[in-house]
Scaffold this motif. Structure first.
Motif, PDB file in Angstrom:
ATOM      1  N   PHE A 172       0.804  -1.148  -0.072  1.00  0.00           N
ATOM      2  CA  PHE A 172      -0.162  -0.002  -0.087  1.00  0.00           C
ATOM      3  C   PHE A 172       0.972   1.239  -0.103  1.00  0.00           C
ATOM      4  CE2 PHE A 172      -3.608  -2.638   1.625  1.00  0.00           C
ATOM      5  CZ  PHE A 172      -4.426  -2.441   0.842  1.00  0.00           C
ATOM      6  N   ALA A 173       2.024   1.122   0.764  1.00  0.00           N
ATOM      7  CA  ALA A 173       3.052   2.290   0.597  1.00  0.00           C
ATOM      8  C   ALA A 173       3.426   2.606  -0.786  1.00  0.00           C
ATOM      9  CB  ALA A 173       3.941   2.163   1.726  1.00  0.00           C
ATOM     10  N   TYR A 174       3.610   1.518  -1.469  1.00  0.00           N
ATOM     11  CA  TYR A 174       4.188   1.513  -2.708  1.00  0.00           C
ATOM     12  C   TYR A 174       2.974   2.247  -3.706  1.00  0.00           C
ATOM     13  CZ  TYR A 174       5.110   0.177  -7.601  1.00  0.00           C
ATOM     14  OH  TYR A 174       5.179   0.031  -9.074  1.00  0.00           O
ATOM     15  N   ALA A 175       1.862   1.783  -3.326  1.00  0.00           N
ATOM     16  CA  ALA A 175       0.707   2.260  -4.309  1.00  0.00           C
ATOM     17  C   ALA A 175       0.505   3.852  -4.136  1.00  0.00           C
ATOM     18  CB  ALA A 175      -0.552   1.343  -4.049  1.00  0.00           C
ATOM     19  N   VAL A 176       0.414   4.190  -2.820  1.00  0.00           N
ATOM     20  CA  VAL A 176      -0.130   5.682  -2.564  1.00  0.00           C
ATOM     21  C   VAL A 176       1.114   6.629  -3.208  1.00  0.00           C
ATOM     22  CG1 VAL A 176      -1.718   5.146  -0.614  1.00  0.00           C
ATOM     23  CG2 VAL A 176       0.845   5.501  -0.412  1.00  0.00           C
ATOM     24  N   LEU A 177       2.029   6.227  -3.886  1.00  0.00           N
ATOM     25  CA  LEU A 177       2.899   6.924  -4.596  1.00  0.00           C
ATOM     26  C   LEU A 177       2.670   7.052  -5.728  1.00  0.00           C
ATOM     27  CD1 LEU A 177       6.439   5.760  -3.122  1.00  0.00           C
ATOM     28  CD2 LEU A 177       5.291   7.596  -2.387  1.00  0.00           C
ATOM     29  N   SER A 178       1.728   6.325  -6.380  1.00  0.00           N
ATOM     30  CA  SER A 178       1.178   6.656  -7.805  1.00  0.00           C
ATOM     31  C   SER A 178      -0.092   6.956  -8.156  1.00  0.00           C
ATOM     32  CB  SER A 178       1.440   5.261  -8.452  1.00  0.00           C
ATOM     33  OG  SER A 178       3.034   5.191  -8.496  1.00  0.00           O
ATOM     34  N   ILE A 179      -1.121   6.359  -7.120  1.00  0.00           N
ATOM     35  CA  ILE A 179      -2.561   6.550  -7.327  1.00  0.00           C
ATOM     36  C   ILE A 179      -3.016   7.409  -5.946  1.00  0.00           C
ATOM     37  CG2 ILE A 179      -2.744   4.560  -8.689  1.00  0.00           C
ATOM     38  CD1 ILE A 179      -3.778   3.056  -6.341  1.00  0.00           C
ATOM     39  N   SER A 180      -4.121   7.786  -5.904  1.00  0.00           N
ATOM     40  CA  SER A 180      -4.664   8.728  -5.288  1.00  0.00           C
ATOM     41  C   SER A 180      -5.025   7.829  -3.730  1.00  0.00           C
ATOM     42  CB  SER A 180      -5.979   9.306  -5.277  1.00  0.00           C
ATOM     43  OG  SER A 180      -7.137   8.374  -5.555  1.00  0.00           O
ATOM     44  N   THR A 181      -4.897   8.412  -2.580  1.00  0.00           N
ATOM     45  CA  THR A 181      -5.064   7.776  -1.494  1.00  0.00           C
ATOM     46  C   THR A 181      -6.937   7.158  -1.516  1.00  0.00           C
ATOM     47  OG1 THR A 181      -5.554   9.938  -0.276  1.00  0.00           O
ATOM     48  CG2 THR A 181      -3.415   8.943   0.044  1.00  0.00           C
ATOM     49  N   GLY A 182      -7.654   7.923  -2.006  1.00  0.00           N
ATOM     50  CA  GLY A 182      -8.993   7.530  -2.082  1.00  0.00           C
ATOM     51  C   GLY A 182      -9.338   6.277  -2.752  1.00  0.00           C
ATOM     52  N   LEU A 183      -8.635   6.195  -3.842  1.00  0.00           N
ATOM     53  CA  LEU A 183      -8.716   4.900  -4.637  1.00  0.00           C
ATOM     54  C   LEU A 183      -8.185   3.941  -3.844  1.00  0.00           C
ATOM     55  CD1 LEU A 183      -9.131   3.448  -7.499  1.00  0.00           C
ATOM     56  CD2 LEU A 183      -7.181   4.460  -8.312  1.00  0.00           C
ATOM     57  N   THR A 184      -6.968   4.217  -3.374  1.00  0.00           N
ATOM     58  CA  THR A 184      -6.352   3.005  -2.475  1.00  0.00           C
ATOM     59  C   THR A 184      -7.096   2.529  -1.694  1.00  0.00           C
ATOM     60  OG1 THR A 184      -4.125   3.877  -3.173  1.00  0.00           O
ATOM     61  CG2 THR A 184      -4.273   2.449  -1.370  1.00  0.00           C
ATOM     62  N   ALA A 185      -7.933   3.342  -0.910  1.00  0.00           N
ATOM     63  CA  ALA A 185      -8.924   2.822  -0.126  1.00  0.00           C
ATOM     64  C   ALA A 185     -10.018   1.954  -0.438  1.00  0.00           C
ATOM     65  CB  ALA A 185      -9.327   4.136   0.818  1.00  0.00           C
ATOM     66  N   ILE A 186     -10.443   2.656  -1.496  1.00  0.00           N
ATOM     67  CA  ILE A 186     -11.495   1.826  -2.254  1.00  0.00           C
ATOM     68  C   ILE A 186     -11.246   0.246  -2.608  1.00  0.00           C
ATOM     69  CG2 ILE A 186     -13.184   1.620  -4.126  1.00  0.00           C
ATOM     70  CD1 ILE A 186     -13.368   4.657  -4.116  1.00  0.00           C
ATOM     71  N   LEU A 187     -10.049   0.228  -3.030  1.00  0.00           N
ATOM     72  CA  LEU A 187      -9.389  -0.946  -3.337  1.00  0.00           C
ATOM     73  C   LEU A 187      -9.157  -1.814  -2.292  1.00  0.00           C
ATOM     74  CD1 LEU A 187      -6.946  -0.058  -6.157  1.00  0.00           C
ATOM     75  CD2 LEU A 187      -9.271  -1.247  -6.654  1.00  0.00           C
ATOM     76  N   ASN A 188      -8.722  -1.300  -1.030  1.00  0.00           N
ATOM     77  CA  ASN A 188      -8.602  -1.960   0.068  1.00  0.00           C
ATOM     78  C   ASN A 188      -9.931  -2.424   0.662  1.00  0.00           C
ATOM     79  OD1 ASN A 188      -7.117  -2.657   2.707  1.00  0.00           O
ATOM     80  ND2 ASN A 188      -8.717  -0.896   3.494  1.00  0.00           N
ATOM     81  N   ALA A 189     -11.060  -1.816   0.318  1.00  0.00           N
ATOM     82  CA  ALA A 189     -12.331  -2.339   0.771  1.00  0.00           C
ATOM     83  C   ALA A 189     -12.684  -3.588   0.269  1.00  0.00           C
ATOM     84  CB  ALA A 189     -13.480  -1.314   0.416  1.00  0.00           C
ATOM     85  N   THR A 190     -11.982  -4.211  -0.796  1.00  0.00           N
ATOM     86  CA  THR A 190     -12.364  -5.481  -1.496  1.00  0.00           C
ATOM     87  C   THR A 190     -11.741  -6.696  -0.810  1.00  0.00           C
ATOM     88  OG1 THR A 190     -10.289  -5.478  -2.805  1.00  0.00           O
ATOM     89  CG2 THR A 190     -12.192  -4.560  -3.715  1.00  0.00           C
ATOM     90  N   VAL A 191     -11.332  -6.375   0.567  1.00  0.00           N
ATOM     91  CA  VAL A 191     -10.698  -7.452   1.271  1.00  0.00           C
ATOM     92  C   VAL A 191     -11.783  -8.588   1.738  1.00  0.00           C
ATOM     93  CG1 VAL A 191      -9.711  -8.051   3.712  1.00  0.00           C
ATOM     94  CG2 VAL A 191      -8.730  -6.065   2.387  1.00  0.00           C
ATOM     95  N   PRO A 192     -12.910  -8.243   2.025  1.00  0.00           N
ATOM     96  CA  PRO A 192     -14.072  -9.267   2.421  1.00  0.00           C
ATOM     97  C   PRO A 192     -14.410  -9.884   0.829  1.00  0.00           C
ATOM     98  CG  PRO A 192     -14.812  -7.331   3.493  1.00  0.00           C
ATOM     99  CD  PRO A 192     -13.696  -7.136   2.438  1.00  0.00           C
ATOM    100  N   LEU A 193     -14.276  -9.466  -0.181  1.00  0.00           N
ATOM    101  CA  LEU A 193     -14.353 -10.188  -1.359  1.00  0.00           C
ATOM    102  C   LEU A 193     -13.311 -11.176  -1.592  1.00  0.00           C
ATOM    103  CD1 LEU A 193     -15.253  -7.239  -3.810  1.00  0.00           C
ATOM    104  CD2 LEU A 193     -16.913  -8.846  -2.624  1.00  0.00           C
TER     105      LEU A 193
END
Length: 300
Positions: free
Chosen positions: A82-103
């Motif tokens: 996640f620390a790598y990802a937030v250097l390239s994409i928005s924190t909001g998009l990262t959090a939305i993708l993180n919400a897929t954990v239950p899936l």
């Protein structure tokens, strides 16, 4: 929930939503690996006395090998991704993708533990993954300026979270949650120790970066874990897991207000599809209960 528990629930969502913001600020100075290593080391140092005072140190020692291993899956590697990802994409998009954990959690539980989802949960999985595909479709390219690797890093982190959940269910059931929570940070710290040293920045980090990684470790990890397990004990796991729905709201708001990130209707719409899928796949929304509730009671 009582007003106090409701306040703690919102605070937990706010803390976990802020973690993406703090990780971004820290990763700009330390890099992704060192950011993750510092975060889990700080959290482990804070949780160590809590573990000892809670009386669960013996439980941790009895299952140390598996708890330390799950720490890499559930903290060390995902935090770095996640620390790598937030250097390239928005924190909001990262959090939305993180919400897929239950899936991914439902999918891994099906493939590994044989926990086959019913019709509505399967529909939730399909909806959730469709939302991820739509959200990432125009972003996951790997050419110059592309953010495909960042999106894959987020999804890889969520898969590791899911594997860790099934591993915990299979091998760590019955162990006090505090032993698992604190011990997992120890395991993540040990696993990331050498990579953190190897990737340590040559330029000294500023005070802002140290404050950011300190906040991520103390507030978004140590304190958040304590709140999380307190809520599970007081309100039950089903209610506590609904925090998944609030985390992206806070993360998107932080990103827009503090970093000037753009919130697009497409992001909001895809995020809504993902969260509906999460609700169905995790059983938080079950249309069968609605049908039973509407069914007239039998006459005596």
């Amino acid at each position: 929930m009582s007003p106090r528990l409701a306040a703690e629930f919102v605070l937990l969502a706010a803390l976990w939503g802020a973690s993406f913001l703090f990780m971004r600020q820290a990763a700009l100075a330390f890099g992704p690996v060192a950011t993750a290593g510092l975060r889990v080391a700080i959290a482990g140092a804070v949780l160590l006395p809590v573990l000892v005072l809670s009386g669960h140190w013996r439980a941790f020692r009895a299952h140390a090998g598996r708890i330390l291993f799950v720490g890499l899956l559930n903290a060390g590697i995902p935090f770095g991704l996640f620390a790598y990802a937030v250097l390239s994409i928005s924190t909001g998009l990262t959090a939305i993708l993180n919400a897929t954990v239950p899936l991914f959690g439902a999918l891994v539980a099906w493939l590994w533990l044989g926990d086959r989802p019913g019709r509505w949960r399967a529909l939730g999985l399909a909806l959730g993954f469709a939302g991820v595909a739509l959200l990432s479709w125009n972003k996951a390219h790997f050419g110059t300026g592309g953010t495909g690797w960042a999106v894959l890093a987020c999804l890889g982190a969520t898969v590791l979270y899911a594997i860790a959940a099934s591993y915990t269910k299979k091998y760590l059931m019955g162990i006090p949650p505090m032993a698992t929570a604190a011990g997992s940070q120890f395991g993540a710290t040990l696993g990331l120790l050498l990579p953190t040293v190897w990737t340590w920045p040559t330029q000294p980090a500023g005070a802002d970066a140290w404050l950011a990684v300190g906040a991520a470790g103390v507030l978004c990890t140590a304190l958040a874990y304590l709140l999380y397990f307190r809520l599970i004990e007081a309100a039950g796991p089903a209610r506590t897991l609904t925090v998944t729905f609030l985390i992206p709201v806070f993360a998107v708001a932080y990103g827009a207000l503090l970093l000037g990130e753009t919130i697009t209707p497409w992001m909001v719409g895809c995020g809504a599809v993902i969260l509906i899928g999460v609700a169905l796949s995790s059983g938080l929304i079950d249309p069968r209960r609605w049908r039973l509730a509407r069914r007239p009671a039998a006459l005596p």
